[in-house]
Design an enzyme around this catalytic site. Structure first.
Site, PDB file in Angstrom:
ATOM      1  CB  CYS A 178      -0.922   0.005   1.220  1.00 52.26           C
ATOM      2  SG  CYS A 178      -1.875   1.532   1.389  1.00 52.26           S
TER       3      CYS A 178
ATOM      4  CB  CYS B  54       1.191   1.655   4.743  1.00 54.58           C
ATOM      5  SG  CYS B  54      -0.380   0.769   4.867  1.00 54.58           S
TER       6      CYS B  54
ATOM      7  CG  HIS C 187      -3.842  -1.024   5.047  1.00 53.24           C
ATOM      8  ND1 HIS C 187      -3.589  -0.336   3.871  1.00 53.24           N
ATOM      9  CD2 HIS C 187      -4.554  -2.132   4.687  1.00 53.24           C
ATOM     10  CE1 HIS C 187      -4.108  -0.997   2.841  1.00 53.24           C
ATOM     11  NE2 HIS C 187      -4.693  -2.082   3.308  1.00 53.24           N
TER      12      HIS C 187
ATOM     13  CG  ASN D 108     -14.455   8.965  -3.715  1.00 51.69           C
ATOM     14  OD1 ASN D 108     -15.446   9.663  -3.565  1.00 51.69           O
ATOM     15  ND2 ASN D 108     -13.576   9.190  -4.685  1.00 51.69           N
TER      16      ASN D 108
ATOM     17  CG  HIS E 275      -4.105   3.646   4.092  1.00 43.87           C
ATOM     18  ND1 HIS E 275      -3.145   2.909   4.749  1.00 43.87           N
ATOM     19  CD2 HIS E 275      -4.265   4.776   4.814  1.00 43.87           C
ATOM     20  CE1 HIS E 275      -2.730   3.578   5.820  1.00 43.87           C
ATOM     21  NE2 HIS E 275      -3.399   4.716   5.874  1.00 43.87           N
TER      22      HIS E 275
ATOM     23  CG  HIS F  77      -7.184   7.554   0.589  1.00 45.32           C
ATOM     24  ND1 HIS F  77      -7.595   6.247   0.428  1.00 45.32           N
ATOM     25  CD2 HIS F  77      -7.263   8.121  -0.647  1.00 45.32           C
ATOM     26  CE1 HIS F  77      -7.891   6.027  -0.847  1.00 45.32           C
ATOM     27  NE2 HIS F  77      -7.709   7.146  -1.518  1.00 45.32           N
TER      28      HIS F  77
ATOM     29  CD  GLN G 170      -8.877  11.353  -4.569  1.00 38.66           C
ATOM     30  OE1 GLN G 170      -8.309  11.880  -5.523  1.00 38.66           O
ATOM     31  NE2 GLN G 170      -9.751  10.373  -4.720  1.00 38.66           N
TER      32      GLN G 170
END
Length: 353
Positions: A70, A73, A116, A156, A167, A169, A171
């Site tokens: 990933c 991470c 994660h 999303n 992971h 996250h 944007q």
């Protein structure tokens, strides 16, 4: 909050946001990366009047890597990722495969936690507050770029949404134009203001919802409701009770209360479809006023816009998704399978004990 800015091996900016003021961030990106080359451009549709970002360089972006590869991470030993340090609280960095770049805006990735296997709903209130501060700081910084007119912070969650990195996250897109959805709102605000002799449309909507049956959660400074004309099967709008145009306008009371309210809403979303169901896919989207001039919306200023978050899922029932087919994709006319009042009732039922 402590903020530390650094550069990745290819020149992209990376920013650590830490809970502790004594945290030192001096790890160096050891990857042999060449400078990022993008081909992003924005084209305006003459028939619809909206804009399309053409970003053909994104075809080679990372796609569903195994957990031990990933890129979000922390780096560990010889396994090097987008984050050079071995741990972090919250990190924001320029996207390696941006939809918008240069004169066409900017795209950033926001990593909510180094864990994660977590989700935003698993964060503590302290961690969620740090994410809010990162969103606010990036909104401020990006708004000063000459090419940026609107800043959009969003998450999303779930493969069904199209997420390619598991992971936790989100944007941030910094657009060089006012987005079509925001433009629609501003036009409605202008029409309502003229028709009512100066009333604010967002205030009117909020007053109506507070008096109705679709309120899901109300606190001292925030209110969450399913809107009257919800587009999605389960859709929540979260508003601060005091109207502000953007995240920068939130006062300390609203900021302090936000984590508890938002985490509760996310946890309810994961319980909509019952025990044993996969995590609910969703999009969480902050709507903020554009930072450019609003000449196209006569009589409307930035202060007439109301910051709010829209949270919705494309899952309509257990094992079934809401697809945007002919009417939605072809004509932008949504057809909702669930009455908003029923959705609100369900979201009240699944409150934390």
């Amino acid at each position: 909050m402590k903020k530390t800015s650094t550069r990745l091996a290819d020149g992209r900016e990376l920013i650590y946001y830490d809970l502790r003021d004594d945290t030192v961030r001096d790890a160096v990106d050891r990857r042999p990366l060449e400078r990022t080359v993008t081909t992003s451009e924005v084209r305006r549709d003459p028939l619809l009047g909206d804009s399309v970002a053409v970003a053909s360089h994104r075809q080679g972006r990372t796609y569903h890597p195994p957990a031990d590869e990933c890129p979000l991470c922390p780096s560990e030993g010889d396994r090097l990722s987008e984050i050079p340090d071995s741990s972090y609280d919250v990190v924001v960095f320029e996207n390696r495969f941006p939809s918008l770049a240069g004169d066409s805006g900017r795209c950033e990735v926001v990593c909510f936690t180094s864990d994660h296997n977590a989700s935003f709903a698993d964060l503590t209130e302290e961690q969620a507050r740090l994410v809010l501060e990162a969103w606010t700081d990036r909104t401020s910084e990006l708004s000063h770029l000459p090419s940026v007119e609107q800043v959009f912070c969003f998450e999303n969650r779930g493969a069904e949404i199209g997420v390619t990195l598991g992971h936790p996250h989100g944007q941030i897109y910094a657009y060089p134009f006012t987005t079509p959805r925001t433009a629609l709102m501003l036009r409605q605000v202008a029409q309502h203001k003229e028709a009512t002799g100066g009333e604010n449309l967002f205030d009117s909507v909020l007053e109506s919802e507070l008096a109705g049956e679709r309120v899901v959660l109300e606190s001292e400074h925030w209110v969450a409701f399913v809107p009257y004309a919800a587009h999605w099967p389960y859709e929540l709008h979260l508003y601060p009770k005091r109207r502000v145009p953007d995240l920068l306008g939130l006062d300390e009371d609203a900021r302090s209360e936000f984590p508890k309210v938002y985490l509760e809403l996310l946890r309810r979303f994961d319980r909509i479809f019952g025990e044993g169901e996969p995590a609910t896919p969703y999009i969480a989207a902050w709507h903020q006023a554009p930072f450019g001039q609003l000449e196209d919306f006569e009589g409307v200023s930035r202060d007439d816009f109301a910051l709010h978050l829209e949270l919705f899922t494309i899952r309509r029932t257990s094992g079934k998704l809401k697809f945007l087919a002919g009417s939605e994709s072809g004509m932008s006319v949504f057809i909702n399978d669930i009455r908003p009042e029923a959705a609100a009732e369900r979201l009240r039922e699944v409150a934390s004990s």
